[in-house]
Write an enzyme that holds these catalytic residues in place. Sequence first.
Site, short mmCIF file in Angstrom:
data_model
loop_
_atom_site.label_atom_id
_atom_site.label_comp_id
_atom_site.label_asym_id
_atom_site.label_seq_id
_atom_site.Cartn_x
_atom_site.Cartn_y
_atom_site.Cartn_z
CG HIS A 103 10.93 -15.19 -22.36
ND1 HIS A 103 11.82 -15.40 -23.10
CD2 HIS A 103 11.15 -15.48 -21.05
CE1 HIS A 103 12.87 -16.17 -22.56
NE2 HIS A 103 12.44 -16.08 -21.01
CB CYS A 104 7.22 -19.89 -21.31
SG CYS A 104 6.66 -20.83 -20.23
N PRO A 105 8.90 -18.19 -18.66
CG PRO A 105 7.95 -17.23 -16.67
CD PRO A 105 7.85 -17.41 -18.18
#
Length: 296
Positions: A103-105
């Site tokens: 999951h890429c913030p």
Amino acid sequence: MAISLLFSVFIVVLLLLTSGTNPGIVPRNAHPPDADDECDTSSISTSCLGSQTGPISLPPMKNVTVNGIVVKVKYCKTCMLYRPPRCSHCSICDNCIERFDHHCPWVGQCIGKRNYRYFFMFVSSTNLLSLYVFAFCWVNIKKIMDAHHCNIWSAFFKSPASGILILYTFVVSWFLGGLTAFHLYLIITNQTTYENYRYRYERKMNPFNLGCARNFKEIFCTGVPSSRIDFRAHLKVDRSLSFNTLSYLGGATMNSDMHKMKNFDEEVGRRQDVDECKETDSRIKTIGGGVDRCEK
């Protein structure tokens, strides 16, 4: 300058594609899967997604065969399905994602099967733009030095923007360059970030490694699979499911609580009636006493 602007527009488009594309969400089941149900795929033989009816208690893991190698898949209690191989549940998005990478913030999105190529192109293109700006800022400094016959520090004072961009792109390129190199390694070995940190595949143990050329082809030269989620579909509420779920989660307890609450309300009502009667009697007595005094 024109090349830099076009490069920047290209990167913004890749960013929008990365953040706006469904990463590969697996639809949730409305009911727990049936233990005897099986779904057939080209390279996987197992019960992976389940059916619409079945027992509540299910084994937490199942064995599946991928390219001749046995792989364990987990049962997701939230989505009520056996996750397909390389699928994982994202705690932030609260969805099971096919070929879950991470999951890429920075883009606010999971990186999975349907948007991984856009993510890699976004990171690598941003790194190339940083190197491009870094190189041509030095070219600009060199031209200033030749035009004014000054040293490098005087050139930086004459063009402070070039100095700031050189420092900024130098720092950014280290991070983006390392991230690009890491994902190149993952593509060559056909791994995901999650698998690399979780399993540490050896070359012979990775069932998804098809060789360098075929791994690149799988990422960049295949069509993006169609989304399994229709975000514009109308929601159908299963009322019987809601009732059964309510009963399963504690319908008996709720009925007991409701019965107790009803008894409590009845008791309170009776007490209120008694209190009102006592108050009325006291008022009548007061009025009667006043009348007697008036007659005297």
